[in-house]
Design an enzyme around this catalytic site. Structure first.
Site, PDB file in Angstrom:
ATOM      1  N   TRP A 167    -118.803 -10.723 -35.943  1.00  0.00           N
ATOM      2  CA  TRP A 167    -120.301 -10.695 -35.421  1.00  0.00           C
ATOM      3  C   TRP A 167    -121.271 -10.786 -37.006  1.00  0.00           C
ATOM      4  CZ3 TRP A 167    -124.301  -7.399 -36.583  1.00  0.00           C
ATOM      5  CH2 TRP A 167    -125.584  -7.390 -36.049  1.00  0.00           C
ATOM      6  N   HIS A 168    -120.628 -10.285 -37.979  1.00  0.00           N
ATOM      7  CA  HIS A 168    -121.452  -9.927 -39.361  1.00  0.00           C
ATOM      8  C   HIS A 168    -121.440 -11.625 -39.839  1.00  0.00           C
ATOM      9  CE1 HIS A 168    -120.393  -5.987 -38.602  1.00  0.00           C
ATOM     10  NE2 HIS A 168    -121.494  -5.891 -39.404  1.00  0.00           N
ATOM     11  N   GLY A 169    -120.546 -12.461 -39.403  1.00  0.00           N
ATOM     12  CA  GLY A 169    -120.667 -13.694 -39.966  1.00  0.00           C
ATOM     13  C   GLY A 169    -119.514 -14.569 -39.746  1.00  0.00           C
TER      14      GLY A 169
END
Lengths: 55, 397, 411
Positions: free
Chosen positions: B320-322
């Protein structure tokens, strides 16, 4: 406010506490203005702030 | 960063003035919804707004219908949209590329042609909030019938870009209560919180970034103590940057009388990994818990499933962070940490002994937790090989 | 893995009803308003002091090169501290050549100019690297037109170089500052250019952002206050220009002017083969645009190019300020020009003559320099050594004196 400070705060006599809370609030208000004034300066400069991840 | 623009300051001041000058709450909602639309349009542009508006309409209609299949379909659409805009190229790289690099190149070209230069603004947050809404409706929640309130839940501007991820029952209750009348306390708290957020971010985190960028290339040449100082700077930079951002969002919402959920609660005081995730990016970790981990079965089907579910949940949390491997590995690293944290006590003989030590000397748990979390930031910020090398150097290896 | 302990998401309203609150909201808000007012007032007040008493020019550590953007108030104070009301103010604008890149602070050409002109004049160097004639120094001079009515403004250009009335992008922060603080004369061509600049489709949002910043600054004086702080207390953030963490936060006024001294830099280091190759190409192109030979075999500027140049010259400065403006036309070093074919040398001279005539046509004073300079007077293709700076001062001083006489400043 952390419990220790809260306990201490509750023990201060009312007139002193009122005075202290007004003085403290005034100082915090001024500090808030100080920070936001600085932010207004910073955001006008070409240096881009760090953003840790692009969501 | 949206918060560090004059436009943001001017917009907030103007919107706030009009908002509180309006005589009744209903009018305030209508006005705030219009203002949030302007805000979203200004920063996202028509191309960035279009997919969000489509998702918003579909989510609203699906919710309004209260049909479980419609909610499920809308949830899948939200997830696919997120995957398409944010992860399509990453997935092509890891799934198709090993099979056929030519086909992968063709797919990449095709995807780039139809995708905008950058994912729509805040797509991760929109997708997560819509999925939460639809999921809760499937579990019997009441839909938001008022389109303006739904619009406000969707694009409430303080939390539009980087959260906190809202839950609609709490948000609507906060909006209903807070928008009734102007309370000086809200205003004062909001301003104070905004100032704290900016001070963390602009005055401290940005300067730590300079020091980090300056020292990182010469990390190997630093003394052992300085290497740990470097790691501390890395850890505090991300905390102050991100929690600063959340503070600003929470503070701005407060000016409008709305309480947003807290996102951080002194995470570097956590005594174990589980405790850490109840203090760090709380709105995300609780979302992962409620909408990935528990639906997968949570801890209900024995230790193997429990650990597997945890790893899946945290792998996705990392992703989700990248769209990059280092984020996935960071997520899995925490998944493993949580699994250990949750199961070590059951290891015959050793487990209870270790548990006893932690109970007698909580400081040991605190130190080990922070070392674990801080080392994790190396993988978060740097390529895996580089992070491993830095980790070795931290221990003088 | 354990489930996270189910818990309702905490919200921000965490007041403890059992205990009396510490903060008094109205007092805090009053403090906030008072604080903003105080900061604005302080910014407005402190910027009237000279923040750089030891500086002779805006060297890189007090210039945008190092993310320090001097404000109009700061530069105006810089001028006031260096010019008495009874003196004729000579403000030097323009680019790195007039800034004196290549000359150390104690031998910079404007010091020599001051010596030649004597106490009747006060020379203040407000040039910046890469700046156009209509940038910083020009706006400062214009803003001081009433306070120092006896003023001469000097800037430099290359032959036929256009000078947009709104300057160039790197220094446009000065225009924003001056414009929204109401320090400039109304000048329709410039106002129109600025309006079009703000409305340019591709940059509308970014430029509106700058406009908002400048308008807020005109009320709150945050750039004035924080520049004062940065110059006298400590710099508040690090920039890649000063990579040493020990110096990154040092007060900017404490930095010495450490411009390169070309006199101490060996020729081989200044004129490397790649520099020579590159500068030769630039020198050959000095007057290439718009010139062709006419029937008589003489170089002639195309009508379109002439019109464009004249339009720029006409609009560059407000009409009332044109007569006090001296435009210097910079030449390339003879190290390069001597290698040009005679024909190209003639073309350069024609371009310089046309440039002087073009500026003079609108009432400016114009002067070219460097035709009698030796290669040693140049540290590179354009920048001057101490010797070159001395010659520039000697060439410019009589023109300034003549201009002062012509403008009636000596009565």
């Amino acid at each position: 406010m952390p419990p220790v400070l809260r306990k201490f705060w509750d023990q201060i006599p009312a007139p002193t506490a009122t005075l202290l809370s007004h003085a403290g609030s005034l100082v915090v208000g001024i500090l808030t203005a100080f920070v936001l004034h600085y932010v207004l300066y910073r955001i006008g400069l070409p240096s881009k702030p760090f953003i840790y991840v692009a969501f | 960063m949206i918060f560090t623009t004059y436009w943001f300051f001017a917009f907030t001041a103007l919107t706030l003035a009009v908002y509180w000058l309006l005589p009744v709450a209903t009018l305030r909602w209508w006005f705030l919804a219009a203002a949030c639309t302007v805000f979203h349009g200004h920063f996202a542009g028509p191309a960035g707004m279009a997919p969000i508006v489509v998702l918003m309409v579909i989510t609203y209609v699906a919710g309004f219908s209260r049909q479980k299949w419609a909610c499920l379909a809308a949830m899948i659409l939200c997830a696919l949209t997120l995957c398409f805009y944010k992860y399509a190229l990453f997935f092509i790289g890891i799934v198709i590329e090993p099979l056929s690099s030519g086909f992968a190149a063709q797919l990449t070209d095709a995807a780039k042609k139809i995708m905008p230069g950058a994912p729509p603004l805040g797509i991760s947050f929109f997708a997560f909030e819509f999925v939460h809404y639809l999921f809760d409706l499937r579990r019997g929640g009441e839909p938001i019938r008022h389109p303006v309130k739904f619009l406000l839940f969707s694009i409430f501007f303080p939390s539009l870009v980087a959260g906190p991820i809202k839950r609609y029952p709490q948000f609507l209750a906060a909006l209903e209560t807070g928008s009734r009348r102007l309370v000086a306390g809200n205003f004062a708290d909001g301003l104070r919180r905004i100032a704290i957020g900016f001070a963390k971010k602009v005055a401290i985190a940005d300067n730590l970034t300079f020091l980090i960028d300056h020292q990182q290339p010469q990390f190997a040449a630093l003394g052992l103590f300085d290497r740990w100082v470097f790691l501390a700077m890395l850890a505090f930079r991300i905390l102050l940057d991100f929690s600063g951002y959340s503070d600003i969002a929470i503070g701005v919402a407060k000016l409008f009388g709305v309480d947003l959920p807290e996102n951080f609660n002194w995470p570097y005081l956590a005594r174990n990994i589980q405790d850490f995730w109840q203090r760090w990016h709380i709105s995300l970790s609780s979302w992962i818990r409620d909408y990935i981990y528990i639906p997968l079965g949570g801890s209900r089907h024995g230790p193997v499933r429990r650990v597997t579910n945890g790893l899946i949940a945290f792998g996705l949390c990392g992703l989700w962070h990248g769209p990059a491997w280092n984020f996935v590995i960071w997520g899995l690293y925490h998944g493993v940490g949580l699994a250990l944290c949750a199961t070590y006590e059951k290891i015959p003989g050793v487990g209870p002994a270790i548990s006893g030590v932690f109970k007698r000397e909580p400081t040991i748990g605190f130190v080990l937790t922070q070392i674990f979390v801080w080392l994790g930031w190396l993988v978060f910020f740097y390529p895996v090989a580089e992070a491993l090398k830095m980790a070795r150097l931290l221990f003088g290896l | 893995m354990s489930d996270f302990t189910p818990q309702p998401l905490p919200a921000t309203s965490a007041a403890d009803p059992a205990s009396r609150p510490f903060f008094r909201p109205w007092t805090l808000l009053a403090g906030f308003v008072l604080g903003l007012g105080l900061m604005a007032w302080t910014g407005r007040t402190v910027i009237q002091r000279d923040l750089h008493p030891y500086a002779v020019r805006f060297h890189p550590m007090i210039a945008p090169d190092s993310q320090y953007e001097p404000t109009m108030g700061e530069m105006r104070a810089f001028v006031r501290a260096r010019c008495r009301p009874d003196q004729i103010l000579v403000i030097v604008g323009g680019n790195s050549i007039l800034l004196g890149v290549g000359q150390p602070a104690d031998r910079v050409w404007t010091k020599r100019l001051q010596e030649i002109l004597g106490d009747r004049y006060a020379v203040v160097n407000l040039a910046f690297r890469g700046s156009s004639p209509t940038d910083g120094g020009a706006f400062v001079a214009e803003s001081l037109r009433d306070e120092f009515p006896r003023q001469i403004y000097i800037a430099n250009v290359a032959a036929l170089q256009a000078a947009d009335a709104i300057g160039i992008e790197s220094y446009r922060f000065i225009l924003f500052d001056a414009y929204y603080k109401g320090l400039l004369l109304p000048w329709a061509p410039r106002d129109q250019q600025f309006k079009e600049y703000l409305a340019a489709t591709d940059y509308k949002t970014a430029r509106f952002e700058r406009r908002l910043g400048a308008e807020a600054d005109a009320v709150l004086h945050f750039r004035d206050f924080w520049n004062w702080w940065s110059a006298t207390k400590f710099f508040t953030f690090a920039t890649p220009y000063q990579p040493d963490p020990n110096l990154a936060y040092r007060a900017r006024a404490k930095f010495k002017d450490e411009e390169t001294d070309y006199d101490t830099l060996p020729f081989d280091q200044r004129f490397t083969p790649s520099v020579i190759a590159n500068d030769t190409i630039i020198t050959r192109a000095y007057s290439a645009n718009g010139y062709a030979k006419n029937a008589q075999g003489q170089w002639q500027l195309a009508e379109g190019s002439r019109e464009q140049f004249l339009r720029f010259a006409a609009n560059a400065f407000p009409d009332p300020l044109k007569p006090r403006t001296l435009i210097l036309i910079s030449r390339n070093s003879p190290y390069y020009t001597r290698q040009l074919e005679t024909d190209l040398q003639t073309r350069d001279e024609t371009a310089i003559s046309d440039t002087i005539a073009g500026w003079e046509k609108f009432g400016y004073a114009a002067l070219s320099y460097g035709h009698d300079f030796a290669p040693e007077d140049f540290g590179d293709r354009t920048h001057l050594t101490t010797a070159g700076g001395t010659k520039l001062a000697a060439a410019t001083a009589p023109k300034i004196q003549a201009l002062a006489t012509q403008l009636g400043y000596l009565k």
